[in-house]
Enzyme design. Sequence first.
Site, short mmCIF file in Angstrom:
data_model
loop_
_atom_site.label_atom_id
_atom_site.label_comp_id
_atom_site.label_asym_id
_atom_site.label_seq_id
_atom_site.Cartn_x
_atom_site.Cartn_y
_atom_site.Cartn_z
N ASN A 71 32.82 42.33 36.42
CA ASN A 71 31.87 41.23 36.24
C ASN A 71 31.54 40.62 37.60
O ASN A 71 31.98 41.11 38.64
CB ASN A 71 32.46 40.17 35.30
CG ASN A 71 33.75 39.61 35.85
OD1 ASN A 71 33.77 38.95 36.87
ND2 ASN A 71 34.86 39.93 35.19
N ASP A 99 37.96 40.98 29.09
CA ASP A 99 38.62 40.81 27.79
C ASP A 99 39.02 42.15 27.19
O ASP A 99 39.95 42.22 26.40
CB ASP A 99 37.69 40.06 26.82
CG ASP A 99 37.64 38.57 27.17
OD1 ASP A 99 38.71 38.01 27.49
OD2 ASP A 99 36.55 37.99 27.14
N LYS A 116 36.63 62.66 36.47
CA LYS A 116 35.32 62.02 36.33
C LYS A 116 34.69 62.42 35.00
O LYS A 116 34.74 63.60 34.62
CB LYS A 116 34.47 62.55 37.49
CG LYS A 116 33.31 61.70 37.85
CD LYS A 116 32.61 62.26 39.07
CE LYS A 116 31.18 61.78 39.07
NZ LYS A 116 30.37 62.47 40.04
N PRO A 141 45.51 41.81 27.57
CA PRO A 141 46.36 40.64 27.32
C PRO A 141 45.69 39.38 27.83
O PRO A 141 44.94 39.42 28.82
CB PRO A 141 47.63 40.95 28.13
CG PRO A 141 47.22 41.99 29.11
CD PRO A 141 46.09 42.75 28.52
N ASP A 142 45.93 38.27 27.16
CA ASP A 142 45.40 36.99 27.63
C ASP A 142 46.41 36.39 28.62
O ASP A 142 47.49 35.93 28.23
CB ASP A 142 45.17 36.05 26.44
CG ASP A 142 44.40 34.81 26.85
OD1 ASP A 142 44.69 34.28 27.96
OD2 ASP A 142 43.52 34.37 26.11
N PHE A 202 39.99 28.17 32.94
CA PHE A 202 38.56 27.92 33.12
C PHE A 202 37.85 28.44 31.88
O PHE A 202 38.40 29.26 31.15
CB PHE A 202 38.04 28.64 34.37
CG PHE A 202 38.11 27.80 35.62
CD1 PHE A 202 39.33 27.42 36.14
CD2 PHE A 202 36.95 27.39 36.26
CE1 PHE A 202 39.39 26.65 37.29
CE2 PHE A 202 37.00 26.62 37.41
CZ PHE A 202 38.21 26.24 37.93
N LYS A 210 39.24 27.19 23.12
CA LYS A 210 40.11 27.92 24.06
C LYS A 210 41.34 27.09 24.44
O LYS A 210 42.43 27.61 24.61
CB LYS A 210 39.34 28.28 25.33
CG LYS A 210 38.40 29.46 25.11
CD LYS A 210 37.62 29.83 26.36
CE LYS A 210 36.72 31.03 26.06
NZ LYS A 210 35.72 31.28 27.08
N LYS A 268 44.65 29.05 23.52
CA LYS A 268 45.45 29.56 24.64
C LYS A 268 46.68 28.69 24.90
O LYS A 268 47.53 29.04 25.70
CB LYS A 268 44.57 29.64 25.90
CG LYS A 268 43.51 30.73 25.79
CD LYS A 268 42.53 30.70 26.95
CE LYS A 268 41.39 31.69 26.76
NZ LYS A 268 41.63 32.99 27.40
O1 PMT Z 1 34.56 33.73 41.29
P1 PMT Z 1 33.27 32.93 41.42
O2 PMT Z 1 32.08 33.79 41.76
O3 PMT Z 1 33.43 31.76 42.37
O4 PMT Z 1 32.93 32.32 39.97
C1 PMT Z 1 33.76 31.35 39.42
C2 PMT Z 1 33.93 31.58 37.92
C3 PMT Z 1 32.62 31.38 37.19
C4 PMT Z 1 34.46 33.00 37.65
C5 PMT Z 1 35.02 30.53 37.46
O5 PMT Z 1 34.53 29.24 37.69
C6 PMT Z 1 35.36 30.70 35.99
O6 PMT Z 1 34.72 30.17 35.09
N1 PMT Z 1 36.44 31.49 35.72
C7 PMT Z 1 36.83 31.90 34.36
C8 PMT Z 1 35.91 32.98 33.92
C9 PMT Z 1 36.26 33.51 32.56
O7 PMT Z 1 36.58 34.66 32.44
O8 PMT Z 1 36.27 32.65 31.59
P2 PMT Z 1 36.68 33.00 30.09
O9 PMT Z 1 36.06 31.93 29.31
O10 PMT Z 1 36.36 34.40 29.73
O11 PMT Z 1 38.27 32.87 30.09
C10 PMT Z 1 38.91 31.65 29.78
C11 PMT Z 1 40.17 31.52 30.60
O12 PMT Z 1 41.12 32.51 30.21
C12 PMT Z 1 40.00 31.69 32.09
O13 PMT Z 1 40.89 30.79 32.71
C13 PMT Z 1 40.44 33.13 32.35
O14 PMT Z 1 40.98 33.28 33.64
C14 PMT Z 1 41.52 33.29 31.30
N2 PMT Z 1 41.67 34.66 30.78
C15 PMT Z 1 40.65 35.28 30.15
C16 PMT Z 1 40.85 36.53 29.61
C17 PMT Z 1 42.11 37.16 29.78
N3 PMT Z 1 42.33 38.36 29.30
N4 PMT Z 1 43.10 36.52 30.42
C18 PMT Z 1 42.91 35.29 30.92
O15 PMT Z 1 43.81 34.72 31.53
#
Ligand code: PMT
Length: 391
Positions: A205, A274, A284, A300-301, A318, A332, A336
């Site tokens: 991403n 995710d 390949k 995994p989360d 975040f 979330k 979480k």
């Molecule tokens: O890196 P930059 O270009 O500066 O951009 C910053 C950002 C937009 C990436 C950052 O501000 C941000 O929002 N990060 C979280 C992005 C995200 O994946 O959000 P989410 O809503 O999908 O996940 C929610 C939270 O769970 C996040 O804290 C993520 O780190 C965490 N997560 C998600 C999936 C997973 N499998 N494990 C996790 O720990």
Amino acid sequence: MNVVLGVSGSIAAYRAADLARDLMRQGFTVRVCLTDAAQKFVTAALFETLTGQPCLTDTFEEPQVGRMAHIDWARQADLIVVAPATANTINKLAAGIGDDMLTTIVLAATCPLVVAPAMNPQMYANEVTQESLRLLATRATAIVEPQEGDVACGEHGQGKLATNEQIVATVNAVAVRKKVLAGKHVVITSGPTQEPIDEVRYLTNRSSGKMGSALARAALLLGARVTVVSGPVQVSYPLQAKVVRVRDAVQMLEATVEAAQGADIVIGAAAVADYRPADPVVGKVRRSSEPITLTLVPNPDIIAHVARKYPAAKVIGFAAEPTSELTVAREKLVRKGVFAIAANDVSQPGIGFESENNELVLVTHDQEPISSGKRSKLQCALWLLQKIVVS
Ligand code: PMT
């Protein structure tokens, strides 16, 4: 508050004029000291006119007879910022050399020091320069890392003076720095993950790691020990932070669980995939005329796992949402099991992924959501950490 702005001989010296004004707008009294090389680009008259204060240039200058100017300025300074700082000046500062007015002022001062390097990328990457920066950082100097981009010599790389906003934010943080995170360990996940499809392709991403890097810098400014677990990014992390590099979500989970043991605060700024391809192909995937199906399995989360495993840590997630609606962020927070969620509306131009700025809304279990307002990622990070500490 008195700030001495030291300007050394980089083409970026012209930007120190705006920087002096920006610092004055923050309420600082700014006095400027120019090295000989800086005077090839800018003049004392420029800074005296802008600041209304005397500008020092010569080691033996003595504006008040009988008073040694370098000692006077060092005693009166609440903070010294060297911007731009050339490789030569940085290496002298690290080695304790005082052979011009600026370096003698720094040697004689006991106040905090902020250094914003600007130079050719090779000079920045040079082992001696890097070693000097590390040494300065261990002496609690705040380094405002240069940006990556096209530099005046025609090369591309890390060496461009940081933005004035970043320098001012660092000066502000250092000036009001209450080491609210002294003795604390902060772990930050940052950047994207890459989930391999085969040995040459992957799912990923747009995360650049800028938000994670800003969080690391902010936590250091507030006195914390910092570990960053980062996916593949170009952005640089502060030299004082320990950085663990990983590629995919499973590796990020392992590294974060290890780093977070005994940590006080864990922040998930990483954009973790995710899902990952169920069976990455060895070699390949070959082209054919038939459609192919890619089966994805959930990853995994990471932060949910860390929150469950280490209940004593404050875990902050975040939420990158394409809306300002907070319903999903709230969901979330509960699903979480984290202490708080910092939501950012990634549908807004100029914030979120890749940009220099962000706007966070902090969602907690027991308080009304609050917004940081749109500002630099460093300012957002300082805002977030300060809110977390008092919550
Ligand atoms: O890196 P930059 O270009 O500066 O951009 C910053 C950002 C937009 C990436 C950052 O501000 C941000 O929002 N990060 C979280 C992005 C995200 O994946 O959000 P989410 O809503 O999908 O996940 C929610 C939270 O769970 C996040 O804290 C993520 O780190 C965490 N997560 C998600 C999936 C997973 N499998 N494990 C996790 O720990």
